[in-house]
Design an enzyme around this catalytic site. Structure first.
Site, PDB file in Angstrom:
ATOM      1  N   CYS A  26       0.972 -24.425   3.006  1.00 50.86           N
ATOM      2  CA  CYS A  26       0.171 -23.216   2.805  1.00 50.86           C
ATOM      3  C   CYS A  26       0.686 -22.130   3.745  1.00 50.86           C
ATOM      4  O   CYS A  26       1.000 -22.395   4.903  1.00 50.86           O
ATOM      5  CB  CYS A  26      -1.303 -23.492   3.092  1.00 50.86           C
ATOM      6  SG  CYS A  26      -2.367 -22.055   2.809  1.00 50.86           S
ATOM      7  N   CYS A  40      -4.053 -21.030   8.857  1.00 55.25           N
ATOM      8  CA  CYS A  40      -5.262 -21.123   9.683  1.00 55.25           C
ATOM      9  C   CYS A  40      -4.988 -22.097  10.834  1.00 55.25           C
ATOM     10  O   CYS A  40      -4.403 -23.161  10.631  1.00 55.25           O
ATOM     11  CB  CYS A  40      -6.450 -21.575   8.845  1.00 55.25           C
ATOM     12  SG  CYS A  40      -6.755 -20.482   7.455  1.00 55.25           S
ATOM     13  N   CYS A  51      -6.168 -25.873  10.661  1.00 57.91           N
ATOM     14  CA  CYS A  51      -5.933 -26.628   9.426  1.00 57.91           C
ATOM     15  C   CYS A  51      -4.571 -27.323   9.443  1.00 57.91           C
ATOM     16  O   CYS A  51      -3.549 -26.685   9.715  1.00 57.91           O
ATOM     17  CB  CYS A  51      -6.030 -25.673   8.234  1.00 57.91           C
ATOM     18  SG  CYS A  51      -5.462 -26.388   6.687  1.00 57.91           S
ATOM     19  N   CYS A  94     -10.782 -33.824  -5.060  1.00 58.74           N
ATOM     20  CA  CYS A  94     -10.341 -32.648  -4.308  1.00 58.74           C
ATOM     21  C   CYS A  94      -8.830 -32.564  -4.466  1.00 58.74           C
ATOM     22  O   CYS A  94      -8.108 -33.464  -4.042  1.00 58.74           O
ATOM     23  CB  CYS A  94     -10.744 -32.827  -2.842  1.00 58.74           C
ATOM     24  SG  CYS A  94     -10.080 -31.549  -1.771  1.00 58.74           S
ATOM     25  N   CYS A 129      -7.956 -31.693   4.670  1.00 61.50           N
ATOM     26  CA  CYS A 129      -6.754 -31.443   3.887  1.00 61.50           C
ATOM     27  C   CYS A 129      -5.512 -31.419   4.761  1.00 61.50           C
ATOM     28  O   CYS A 129      -5.516 -30.912   5.867  1.00 61.50           O
ATOM     29  CB  CYS A 129      -6.893 -30.164   3.065  1.00 61.50           C
ATOM     30  SG  CYS A 129      -6.742 -28.661   4.005  1.00 61.50           S
ATOM     31  N   GLU A 176      -1.566 -34.092  -1.115  1.00 61.83           N
ATOM     32  CA  GLU A 176      -2.678 -35.035  -1.017  1.00 61.83           C
ATOM     33  C   GLU A 176      -3.771 -34.760  -2.037  1.00 61.83           C
ATOM     34  O   GLU A 176      -4.022 -33.611  -2.393  1.00 61.83           O
ATOM     35  CB  GLU A 176      -3.337 -34.905   0.358  1.00 61.83           C
ATOM     36  CG  GLU A 176      -2.415 -35.264   1.462  1.00 61.83           C
ATOM     37  CD  GLU A 176      -3.071 -35.042   2.823  1.00 61.83           C
ATOM     38  OE1 GLU A 176      -2.342 -34.976   3.793  1.00 61.83           O
ATOM     39  OE2 GLU A 176      -4.310 -34.919   2.871  1.00 61.83           O
TER      40      GLU A 176
HETATM   41  N1  SAH Z   1      -7.062 -22.622   1.141  1.00 59.76           N
HETATM   42  C1  SAH Z   1      -8.384 -22.714   0.679  1.00 59.76           C
HETATM   43  C2  SAH Z   1      -8.727 -24.079   0.105  1.00 59.76           C
HETATM   44  C3  SAH Z   1      -8.198 -25.279   0.827  1.00 59.76           C
HETATM   45  S1  SAH Z   1      -8.894 -25.614   2.401  1.00 59.76           S
HETATM   46  C4  SAH Z   1      -9.363 -22.305   1.769  1.00 59.76           C
HETATM   47  O1  SAH Z   1      -8.944 -22.159   2.903  1.00 59.76           O
HETATM   48  O2  SAH Z   1     -10.532 -22.106   1.448  1.00 59.76           O
HETATM   49  C5  SAH Z   1     -10.544 -26.167   1.985  1.00 59.76           C
HETATM   50  C6  SAH Z   1     -11.561 -25.963   3.102  1.00 59.76           C
HETATM   51  O3  SAH Z   1     -11.276 -26.842   4.206  1.00 59.76           O
HETATM   52  C7  SAH Z   1     -11.571 -24.555   3.674  1.00 59.76           C
HETATM   53  O4  SAH Z   1     -12.893 -24.101   3.833  1.00 59.76           O
HETATM   54  C8  SAH Z   1     -10.903 -24.759   5.011  1.00 59.76           C
HETATM   55  O5  SAH Z   1     -11.210 -23.732   5.906  1.00 59.76           O
HETATM   56  C9  SAH Z   1     -11.426 -26.114   5.407  1.00 59.76           C
HETATM   57  N2  SAH Z   1     -10.684 -26.779   6.469  1.00 59.76           N
HETATM   58  C10 SAH Z   1      -9.357 -26.794   6.680  1.00 59.76           C
HETATM   59  N3  SAH Z   1      -9.061 -27.515   7.789  1.00 59.76           N
HETATM   60  C11 SAH Z   1     -10.232 -27.971   8.263  1.00 59.76           C
HETATM   61  C12 SAH Z   1     -10.586 -28.760   9.405  1.00 59.76           C
HETATM   62  N4  SAH Z   1      -9.668 -29.234  10.221  1.00 59.76           N
HETATM   63  N5  SAH Z   1     -11.891 -29.024   9.591  1.00 59.76           N
HETATM   64  C13 SAH Z   1     -12.842 -28.556   8.740  1.00 59.76           C
HETATM   65  N6  SAH Z   1     -12.568 -27.812   7.656  1.00 59.76           N
HETATM   66  C14 SAH Z   1     -11.278 -27.505   7.433  1.00 59.76           C
HETATM   67 FE1  SF4 Z   2      -4.311 -22.692   3.858  1.00 60.70          FE
HETATM   68 FE2  SF4 Z   2      -5.577 -24.502   5.298  1.00 60.70          FE
HETATM   69 FE3  SF4 Z   2      -6.123 -21.919   5.670  1.00 60.70          FE
HETATM   70 FE4  SF4 Z   2      -6.918 -23.141   3.414  1.00 60.70          FE
HETATM   71  S1  SF4 Z   2      -7.609 -23.593   5.498  1.00 60.70           S
HETATM   72  S2  SF4 Z   2      -5.892 -21.177   3.608  1.00 60.70           S
HETATM   73  S3  SF4 Z   2      -5.213 -24.598   3.141  1.00 60.70           S
HETATM   74  S4  SF4 Z   2      -4.144 -22.923   6.068  1.00 60.70           S
END
Ligand code: SAH
Ligand code: SF4
Length: 348
Positions: A111, A115, A118, A104, A335, A91
């Protein structure tokens, strides 16, 4: 066929020499792709037609195929789901607000960090994107803006994937995007976001780069952070924060910290307090983003009141903080969310 966006300037020059072309052809091709932003190599009319033919028989200009596009109701956010040649899906989001046009981009398909909250993490890891696949996403956004006579101002590596687990390709892509004979996006307007891969942050600190760095914290105690972000077990807060301080010292740059505010999980007074202690005296800024709800995570975003309280707490400790709006929530601009939504539909 090879994606010409995967070629660096030296490799393009080498190719031209191998084909018996003058050196300036490499510059002309570069300028056609990144400055005129032609959509096919046939359109690079500054080149002789025989060279265009030869290029088109050996290279493709970008390898991203659009699957779906979605625009937010307010028209400020456009999100696209691309298919890569091997069928993987990624995306990209183009956002317009505060006088900025920001793209973005994804750095990986899926990934591995996993997390909990996410949508990309919930999918698991598929593969690293090539530099050309990242550059292609930026060109997509830039071409849209060009048709309106405006320019892209910012690039954030905050889409799917962990940029620091695809370090070399990301930095190659950024070099191409900030090349002054190409797109010329200033590194100061490019932000890499990481889940906090401590040894790679250290490496980046010594790499002499000028891009901005954002670190996703989301919790100020190891217990909570390990639950939200399993990567914390390997790279816990103590060494992570020590490396962040080192990063600031070496680069002289202000660091951003990301904090997805989750109702009754990390929006408490105790977490705010612990965060203040952790960041005290650091040259930094905290971005507070109410959680974007995802299918496989049952918690809710923090309330507006809790977000304001959290922000005030930080400000009282002289830590600058901003509550970001959840832009494009109606198109699931978080994302990985467009792709997981489509998957759900396919499975039904
Ligand atoms: N992997 C990297 C960059 C991609 S995610 C990282 O984790 O930083 C970009 C940002 O979106 C990160 O701060 C991540 O924690 C946040 N993010 C992911 N899922 C989310 C969600 N459901 N709500 C809010 N922020 C989210
Ligand atoms: Fe990966 Fe999503 Fe965690 Fe960023 S927030 S490191 S994209 S799992």
């Amino acid at each position: 066929m090879k994606n010409i966006l995967d070629m660096s300037t030296p490799s393009l020059l080498k190719k031209m020499r191998a084909w018996g072309e003058p050196d300036y052809r490499a510059r002309q091709i570069w300028s056609a792709i990144y400055q005129q932003q032609v959509v096919s190599l046939q359109q690079a009319t500054s080149l002789p037609s025989s060279l265009r033919q030869r290029l088109a028989s050996e290279f493709i200009l970008g390898n991203l195929t659009t699957i779906t596009k979605q625009q937010s109701v307010d028209g400020h956010t456009l999100k696209v789901l691309f298919r890569l040649p091997d069928g993987k899906e990624i995306e990209t989001v183009l956002m317009r607000y505060n006088n900025r046009r920001t793209v973005c981009i994804s750095t990986q398909a899926g990934c591995a960090v996993g997390c909990e909250f996410c949508a990309t993490g919930q999918m698991g890891f598929e593969r690293n994107l090539t530099a050309g696949e990242m550059v292609g996403q930026v060109l997509w956004a830039s071409r849209i803006l060009r048709t309106e006579g405006i320019r892209l101002t910012n690039i954030v590596l905050m889409g799917m994937g962990e940029p620091l687990y695809n370090y070399a390709n990301c930095l190659n892509a950024l070099d191409r995007l900030s090349d002054e004979n190409g797109m010329g996006v200033s590194p100061r307007r490019i932000t890499l976001s990481t889940a906090g891969i401590t040894p790679v942050i250290e490496r980046l600190a010594h790499a002499g780069r000028r891009e901005r760095l954002a670190v996703s914290l989301h919790a100020a105690t190891d217990e909570l952070r390990s639950q939200l972000m399993p990567v914390n077990q390997r790279h816990p807060l103590g060494p992570l924060l020590a490396t962040c301080k080192e990063y600031i010292e070496i680069t002289g740059q202000r660091l951003s910290f990301e904090w997805a505010l989750i109702d009754k999980v990390n929006d408490s007074e105790e977490q705010a307090q612990a965060l203040c202690q952790m960041l005290s005296g650091m040259l930094c800024h905290v971005n507070l983003i109410p959680l974007n709800p995802t299918d496989d995570y049952s918690e809710a975003p923090a309330s507006q009141a809790a977000a304001t309280r959290f922000k005030k707490h930080l400000e009282r400790a002289n830590i600058p903080a901003t509550v970001r709006l959840r832009r494009g929530i109606d198109i699931r601009a978080g994302c990985g969310q467009l792709r997981s939504k489509r998957r759900m539909r396919v499975q039904k």
